[in-house]
Structure formats: structure tokens, C-alpha cells
Motif scaffolding. Structure first.
Motif, PDB file in Angstrom:
ATOM      1  N   GLN A 201     -12.211 104.045 128.794  1.00  0.00           N
ATOM      2  CA  GLN A 201     -11.780 105.195 127.996  1.00  0.00           C
ATOM      3  C   GLN A 201     -10.795 105.995 128.826  1.00  0.00           C
ATOM      4  OE1 GLN A 201     -16.126 106.247 127.559  1.00  0.00           O
ATOM      5  NE2 GLN A 201     -15.281 107.310 125.808  1.00  0.00           N
ATOM      6  N   THR A 252     -13.596  96.821 132.437  1.00  0.00           N
ATOM      7  CA  THR A 252     -13.469  98.249 132.170  1.00  0.00           C
ATOM      8  C   THR A 252     -14.709  98.936 132.721  1.00  0.00           C
ATOM      9  OG1 THR A 252     -14.489  97.937 130.024  1.00  0.00           O
ATOM     10  CG2 THR A 252     -12.090  98.007 130.095  1.00  0.00           C
ATOM     11  N   GLU A 254     -17.150 102.669 133.021  1.00  0.00           N
ATOM     12  CA  GLU A 254     -17.526 103.814 132.212  1.00  0.00           C
ATOM     13  C   GLU A 254     -16.926 105.098 132.789  1.00  0.00           C
ATOM     14  OE1 GLU A 254     -21.782 103.103 131.835  1.00  0.00           O
ATOM     15  OE2 GLU A 254     -21.200 101.206 130.943  1.00  0.00           O
ATOM     16  N   ASP A 387      -7.198 113.334 121.596  1.00  0.00           N
ATOM     17  CA  ASP A 387      -8.401 112.782 120.960  1.00  0.00           C
ATOM     18  C   ASP A 387      -8.060 111.516 120.182  1.00  0.00           C
ATOM     19  OD1 ASP A 387     -10.433 114.327 121.763  1.00  0.00           O
ATOM     20  OD2 ASP A 387     -10.901 115.173 119.796  1.00  0.00           O
ATOM     21  N   LEU A 391      -9.148 107.565 121.178  1.00  0.00           N
ATOM     22  CA  LEU A 391      -9.889 106.657 120.297  1.00  0.00           C
ATOM     23  C   LEU A 391      -9.175 105.306 120.213  1.00  0.00           C
ATOM     24  CD1 LEU A 391     -12.293 106.412 118.363  1.00  0.00           C
ATOM     25  CD2 LEU A 391     -10.802 107.163 116.529  1.00  0.00           C
ATOM     26  N   GLU A 394      -9.690 103.269 123.286  1.00  0.00           N
ATOM     27  CA  GLU A 394     -11.015 102.651 123.274  1.00  0.00           C
ATOM     28  C   GLU A 394     -11.036 101.421 122.393  1.00  0.00           C
ATOM     29  OE1 GLU A 394     -13.842 106.115 122.638  1.00  0.00           O
ATOM     30  OE2 GLU A 394     -15.095 104.440 123.282  1.00  0.00           O
ATOM     31  N   GLN A 395     -10.378 101.529 121.231  1.00  0.00           N
ATOM     32  CA  GLN A 395     -10.346 100.361 120.334  1.00  0.00           C
ATOM     33  C   GLN A 395      -9.668  99.193 121.027  1.00  0.00           C
ATOM     34  OE1 GLN A 395      -8.346 102.320 117.101  1.00  0.00           O
ATOM     35  NE2 GLN A 395     -10.213 102.589 115.919  1.00  0.00           N
ATOM     36  N   ASN A 398     -12.236  98.483 124.480  1.00  0.00           N
ATOM     37  CA  ASN A 398     -13.672  98.258 124.371  1.00  0.00           C
ATOM     38  C   ASN A 398     -13.950  96.781 124.142  1.00  0.00           C
ATOM     39  OD1 ASN A 398     -16.382  98.052 123.185  1.00  0.00           O
ATOM     40  ND2 ASN A 398     -16.324 100.280 123.254  1.00  0.00           N
ATOM     41  N   PRO A 399     -14.768  96.169 124.994  1.00  0.00           N
ATOM     42  CA  PRO A 399     -14.996  94.727 124.911  1.00  0.00           C
ATOM     43  C   PRO A 399     -15.547  94.279 123.562  1.00  0.00           C
ATOM     44  CG  PRO A 399     -16.400  95.737 126.587  1.00  0.00           C
ATOM     45  CD  PRO A 399     -15.498  96.803 126.090  1.00  0.00           C
ATOM     46  N   SER A 400     -16.190  95.185 122.814  1.00  0.00           N
ATOM     47  CA  SER A 400     -16.729  94.740 121.532  1.00  0.00           C
ATOM     48  C   SER A 400     -15.697  94.853 120.415  1.00  0.00           C
ATOM     49  CB  SER A 400     -17.997  95.515 121.174  1.00  0.00           C
ATOM     50  OG  SER A 400     -17.751  96.888 121.214  1.00  0.00           O
ATOM     51  N   THR A 401     -14.532  95.429 120.698  1.00  0.00           N
ATOM     52  CA  THR A 401     -13.497  95.463 119.663  1.00  0.00           C
ATOM     53  C   THR A 401     -12.229  94.729 120.101  1.00  0.00           C
ATOM     54  OG1 THR A 401     -13.026  97.696 120.451  1.00  0.00           O
ATOM     55  CG2 THR A 401     -14.173  97.486 118.352  1.00  0.00           C
TER      56      THR A 401
END
Lengths: 414, 308
Positions: A201, A252, A254, A387, A391, A394-395, A398-401
Motif C-alpha cells: 500500500q 509486498t 504491510e 485516497d 486504492l 492496492e488493486q 495486492n496479491p489477491s487482485t
């Protein structure tokens, strides 16, 4: 009849007491505006530091008070709640006279422009500070703070991991390709070691430096996102970072990545001077090197700078500036040298910091980073823009996206 | 001396001394609770940036909130989802723990203390500890999972898991509720259980037919406080996830907090806060209304019993 009068008395008593209590609060506030008993002007000085550095600051304030028979400075350490507290203070027109500051665009309406004060001190005074730092301490062409400290961002690398793989330490002038090559060789799945780490992030304010290095930026000088943050050059940067994740040569984190670096499982990461002390404490044998370049670019770093500002509601502006000069003077810079990179050219020279293998890297990055203006200084509502960008980042990361940068960046500009 | 001729009911108002005694609390209430409450209502009608002066906008903030802020609806739905999972789970855990600590086992006092301990720890410390536990690469939890051959989820990174993470971490503070249940269970007369045992009721039957009905007033209290607590949850999301990943834990409390202290929109944030205040008020009323159907007070039951 009698009943109602005494009821009235009770209410009166209650109201009187409430008024007295409230008056007590406000009179103590107004007292501060006047000189106190021994005829000194009281300056409230707010800082975000805590623990060790706060103790040092208290000592420096005590020194100032001992030398000075007209001004008394009271140090107020707000710590992690700093922003909330000064915002509340400004809202109540009770902001500290002098306060630490970095996010000038957000607070500009409550700060006193310092141009005339600085002019009175003369050219030489002004020139002793690095130009790049003045740029970070002003908005709308008004000087709002005096530089106190700064850090540029550099690559930290774990020497032991480089030695283990027989790799040469990186040198200034290296490129992102070089970094990826190294990361690939350093990554060792069986030992859970990864070549490179960056925040999942990332703070948009910090991340813009990578765009600058590739000749892009979030916005143009009129503040338009479209055609800038989603330009080909910009997308290239995001693709590269995402590519490192997909190739498994980077992870990545935290936080900034310093926790992972301290564990010895990460070979390289990017951060400001904040990690110097903690990595040493963790017993990591590390080196620092300038940020890598893109093929046709110049390496640029964001400057995370701190300054001190004066409240525009202050009742003691002259005294406040006198203290601010002390706080940004050579002696004070020297006292802070363990915690903060000095901002005065004269001190950098006399302390020979440009010879220092670690600290010199931060200064050479600083000189390369002059002339770039972060988006937060250009757009009106940076916190909202940040902001939205945050976001999107992150998209992408982020490993899940792991969404396609081109697609999401084209969406955010709408 | 004048004889006591006035009717009894005026006595409370005429006496000054009692008021003097409660004066500090009354002042505290007016200055620190009622004052800010009214002030925030006024603020909610203004566009109130922190650093410059406010302008009156009437219901502008409320209109913007309902018509022009998608995050408002997202945050509400996240918060209610959280409350729906958290409240029942929290109640069950508290009740089970309370039952456990009423058992007469050796060293029960130590267990009691241990179960209550997390409540004493500040929310900030809890956030830091859970941050370590849930770290997906180096966290203790996933390390333990790796022993049994499970690759743990990316707790704080995967949006699907993050809200569960918050539920688990919140359930940590269950001690107060457990203690309230415990005292109530302790006060149920033993002879009722003995009578039931003689009639052949097993432990499970005793629990559902004696324990649960006897503590319904306490359950009501705990439901209300934990609904309020869930809807106002802020500390954990602020410190553990910051609303992420991908805004999946962007709770309403954080939404309000960020509007006020990050975006410096004090008026808008006050309007947000007032909306939540009204929602909580209505919900609480609703729960109270429903309570006549499922909460039994001892004296009520006695009265009814007398009628028969």
C-alpha cells in the motif's frame, strides 16, 4: 411560593458554578497571551517526536530558555496524535505558536507566511539551506516553514546476502534492470529469501518519485490526472513493479519493509533515513545506495522534509521567529545530527558529511531531486486524490487482485 | 421550626445539599457530554474546514452524505456486516467462558484472571499484538499453521479475510461481558438446579431451561452494549488495517474519523456521526421493544405466577 424560590436558587447556583468553571478555563487561556510573572513571553512549541528524540528536544529547549531572559519556550510533545491535535488547536484558534510541519498544503491557511522574516535575514542566510528543501517548505509561492530536517529515499541492501551469492554491491548509477537482475539472483525460495520488497500500500506521496524518474507524474501543473497518471510512461512504472511480484523476485510488505529487512529475509528495500538506526540495532550489515534509474531517465527521490512553522494566530510572532532561528541554526542542527540529517550547507561541509559512505548518499539524492513538485502541492484536495490513488495502488499490488495497471489507472482518472 | 406541611413530592427539588453533592457530575455531563453533543449538531450544519472559518450550509452535509458519497453506503454495509457476525459470536464466546469459570475446578481463580486479562490491555497494544500474529509472511499464526501443513491465509492483505481478522481481534476483548454473565449465573439459586436434577434433567437441559431464561436480562444488556460497541468500532481498524486492504475494513467509525481529521471536513464528519447516533438510538429502541417477548424479570414472573 417558597418552594419555587429555592428551586430557582438551586438552578441559579448550578448555572453560576458552571459559568465559574467555564470562566476558569478561558481565563487560563487568556493568561498565556500576556507575559508571565517574570516578564517573559511564553512560546508554545509543538513537536511530533517522542522518547529519545523528545528528550533531546527538551534539553535543547531548556538550553534556549537558559540563554534567553525575554522568551520562555514550552515544549509540547504530541507524538503519534500530532495531526489530530494541531488540527484541533487550529480549529479552536489555540494552535501552538511554533510547530513542526511537513504537510504544508493541508495546513497552509493557518500558517504565517515567513517571506518577510527570511528576507530580513539576508541572502546568505537563505542560501545556506538547500534549495530543494525551500521548495518543500512553501506553498502557493509563500514560505511557510524553515527547514529542520529531511530525508531522501535510498535503496538499503543486505551485504551478507549479496556476499552469499557472490554478487557485487550495487553502485550509484545502476538501473532498475540491474536491480531486477540482482533480485532474481538473490531470491532463494528454499530459504524464504526474497530479492526486493516494497509496500503493498505505497503512500502515493512517496510513490510519485518513481514516476518522476521515468519522466511522468500524477498530474500536470494544472492538476489534471488524466493523461498523466495513466500515461504510457507512468503505466510502465506500475507494470515493472507488478512484474517483479509476478516473477516472484519481490514481495509486498504491510509496512515500509523494514520489518522484513530486519528479519534478514529480504535483500533490498527502499526507505528514507528512518531505518538507519533500527537496522543497525537489529544487527543487519547493510549498505545504502542511490535509487536506480530507468533506462532513459534520471533517478529522483521524493524529499520527506520537516520544517517548523508559525501559527498565524500567534500573539508573539517576533519572539517565535527568534526561537525558530535558534531551532534551525547551526548549533541545533549539530545537536540533532544523530537523528536528523543537517539541512545547512555550512554544517554539512564542516562535518564532512559528503564523505560519509552512508549519509553522503542522502545528500547526492537530494541534489538530484531539486525542481520536482509533488502533486500534494498542486491539487487542492490532495487527501481525497491520495485516497483514490492509494486504492488503485492496492488493486495493482495486492496479491489477491493484481489488477492490470492500465485498466485501473484509466478508471481512476474519470 | 416549621412543621413538615409540604407534600412529599416537592422534597427532592427543595433540598439543596443533594444537588451540591452531584454538582461535579452534572457539570461534567454538561461540559463534556451535552455541550459537545449539541456543538456537533450545530457543526453538522456547517462546512467547517479546520484551518479556515466555517460557512453555513443547512442540511447540505446530510444531503451530500445520502446522495453523493458512495463510500458512505459502503462503510455502513461493512459495519453492519461486522456487527452481524461479531455480536452473536461475542455473546456466545462470553457465555461459554462464563460457564467455564463457574465450574469448580482447581485453580479456577487463575483461569478467571487469564480470561479477563485481555480486557485490561489497551486497544492500541492489542492492535500491535494482533498485527504481529496476523502478519502473513512472518506472523505467529501462519507459522503455527505451517506445522500442520496448512498455508494460512494472507490475513491482513486478502480483503476476504481482513474483516474476519477484525472479528477475531475484537472478540479478544470479551472479558467484561463474560464477567457480567458470570455474576448473573452465580446468582441463580442452586436449589433450582437441584430440583431439576432430581427430576432427571441433564446438564444441557438445565442450561437451556434454567440458566438461559434466568439470565435473559443480562443477555439484553450485553446485546445492547455489544451492538453499540460493534457499530462504533474504530481503534482496531484504525491501527490494525487502516481501513484496508482495498477498503474492505473501512468501517463507519473510520469513515467519520478520516473525514474529520484526515480530510479536515469537521462539519461533514459531524453529520456522519449524528446519523450513526440516530441509527444506534433506533436500534437500541428496537431491541428494547423486542425484549418484552424474550426477557424475563424475576418479579414479573412472580406476579404472573401469583395470578394463576
Amino acid at each position: 411560593m417558597k418552594g419555587s424560590t429555592s428551586r430557582f436558587k438551586v438552578i441559579l447556583l448550578f448555572v453560576l458554578t458552571a459559568v465559574l468553571v467555564l470562566a476558569g478555563c478561558s481565563s487560563s487561556a487568556s493568561k498565556e497571551e500576556k507575559k508571565d510573572k517574570d516578564g517573559k513571553e511564553t512560546i508554545r512549541f509543538a513537536t511530533w517526536d517522542n522518547e529519545d528524540t523528545l528528550n533531546l528536544q527538551q534539553k535543547m529547549v531548556d538550553d534556549f530558555n537558559a540563554q534567553n531572559d525575554k522568551i520562555k519556550v514550552v515544549l509540547e510533545g504530541y507524538g503519534a496524535d500530532y495531526d489530530t491535535k494541531i488540527a484541533a488547536g487550529m480549529g479552536a484558534k489555540d494552535a501552538p505558536d511554533v510547530m513542526y510541519m511537513w504537510n504544508y498544503p493541508l495546513y497552509k491557511d493557518a500558517l504565517e507566511p515567513l517571506d518577510s522574516y527570511i528576507e530580513n535575514e539576508g541572502e546568505e542566510y537563505k542560501n545556506n539551506f538547500y534549495d530543494a528543501l525551500w521548495n518543500y517548505n512553501k506553498t502557493d509561492d509563500k514560505m511557510l516553514g524553515l527547514p529542520v530536517g529531511y530525508t531522501t529515499h535510498v535503496v538499503y541492501y543486505n551485504k551478507a546476502l549479496f556476499d552469499e551469492k557472490g554478487l557485487e554491491y550495487p553502485q550509484a548509477g545502476w538501473t532498475w534492470n540491474d536491480l531486477q537482475e540482482a533480485a532474481k539472483k538473490l531470491t532463494d525460495k528454499s530459504k524464504k529469501i526474497t530479492g526486493f520488497a516494497f509496500s503493498g500500500q505505497p503512500d502515493p506521496y512517496d510513490f510519485e518519485m518513481y514516476l518522476w524518474s521515468n519522466g511522468a507524474s500524477f498530474v500536470d501543473k494544472d492538476g489534471n490526472l488524466d493523461g498523466n497518471v495513466n500515461s504510457a510512461k507512468s503505466i510502465e512504472v506500475f507494470n515493472m513493479f507488478q512484474g517483479m511480484l509476478k516473477d516472484g523476485i519481490a514481495i509486498t510488505t504491510e509496512g515500509s519493509g523494514s520489518t522484513e529487512m530486519k528479519s534478514g529475509n529480504v535483500a533490498m528495500f527502499v526507505n528514507g533515513a528512518w531505518s538507519l538506526g533500527s537496522l543497525t540495532e537489529a544487527g543487519i550489515d547493510y549498505g545504502v545506495v542511490e535509487l536506480p534509474k530507468f533506462e532513459n531517465g534520471q533517478n529522483v527521490s521524493i524529499v520527506s522534509s520537516s520544517g517548523i512553522s508559525m501559527s498565524k494566530d500567534s500573539k508573539h510572532k517576533e519572539a517565535a521567529f527568534e526561537f525558530m532561528q535558534y531551532w534551525t541554526g547551526e548549533e541545533a542542527n549539530k545537536a540533532r545530527i544523530e537523528f536528523e540529517l543537517p539541512v545547512l550547507k555550512s554544517l554539512v561541509e564542516s562535518e564532512q558529511l559528503t564523505q560519509d559512505p552512508v549519509k553522503s548518499v542522502f545528500y547526492s539524492m537530494l541534489e538530484k531531486s531539486d525542481g520536482y513538485t509533488p502533486t500534494s502541492y498542486i491539487v487542492e484536495d490532495w487527501t481525497t486524490v491520495a485516497d483514490d490513488l492509494s486504492l488503485v495502488f492496492e488493486q495493482i499490488f495486492n496479491p489477491s487482485t493484481l489488477m492490470d495497471p492500465k485498466k485501473v489507472l484509466n478508471e481512476v482518472v474519470k | 421550626m416549621i412543621k413538615k406541611t409540604r407534600p412529599q413530592k416537592y422534597n427532592l427539588v427543595n433540598k439543596k445539599v443533594p444537588y451540591l453533592f452531584i454538582l461535579p457530575w452534572m457539570i461534567g455531563f454538561v461540559v463534556f457530554t451535552l455541550g459537545p453533543l449539541v456543538f456537533s449538531l450545530i457543526m453538522s450544519l456547517f462546512d467547517w474546514p479546520v484551518t479556515s472559518s466555517p460557512t453555513f450550509v443547512g442540511f447540505g452535509n446530510y444531503i451530500k452524505m445520502f446522495t453523493d458519497d458512495p463510500q458512505f453506503y459502503k462503510s455502513i454495509s461493512i459495519t453492519f456486516k461486522f456487527a452481524l457476525v461479531f455480536v452473536p459470536l461475542n455473546l456466545i464466546i462470553a457465555l461459554v467462558l462464563a460457564l467455564l469459570i463457574t465450574q469448580s475446578v482447581k485453580g479456577i481463580k487463575i483461569f478467571r484472571t487469564i480470561f479477563y486479562l485481555p480486557t485490561v490491555v489497551s486497544g492500541v497494544a492489542i492492535s500491535i499484538i494482533w498485527g504481529w500474529i496476523f502478519n502473513s509472511e512472518y506472523g505467529i499464526l501462519n507459522y503455527l499453521f505451517s506445522f500442520i501443513g496448512i498455508e494460512g491465509p494472507k490475513w491482513l492483505i486478502d480483503p476476504k479475510w481482513a474483516i474476519i481478522t477484525i472479528v477475531i481481534a475484537s472478540a479478544w476483548g470479551v472479558g467484561t461481558m463474560m464477567l457480567i454473565f458470570y455474576t448473573d449465573i452465580k446468582s441463580i439459586p442452586r436449589d433450582i438446579y437441584e430440583a431439576a436434577a432430581i427430576d432427571g434433567a441433564g446438564p444441557l437441559r438445565q442450561f437451556f431451561y434454567i440458566t438461559i431464561p434466568s439470565i435473559t436480562p443480562t443477555i439484553l444488556f450485553n446485546v445492547i452494549t455489544s451492538v453499540i460497541g460493534a457499530l462504533q468500532q474504530l481503534t482496531l481498524v484504525l491501527l490494525l488495517t487502516g481501513g484496508g486492504p482495498l477498503k474492505s475494513t473501512y468501517f463507519y467509525g473510520l469513515f467519520v474519523y478520516n473525514n474529520a481529521f484526515k480530510h479536515h471536513k469537521l462539519g461533514y464528519a459531524s453529520a456522519n456521526a449524528w446519523f450513526m447516533f440516530i441509527v444506534i438510538l433506533l436500534l437500541t429502541l428496537l431491541i428494547f421493544k423486542s425484549s418484552s417477548a424474550w426477557v424475563f424479570y424475576e418479579n414479573e414472573v412472580k406476579k404472573e405466577g401469583g395470578k394463576k
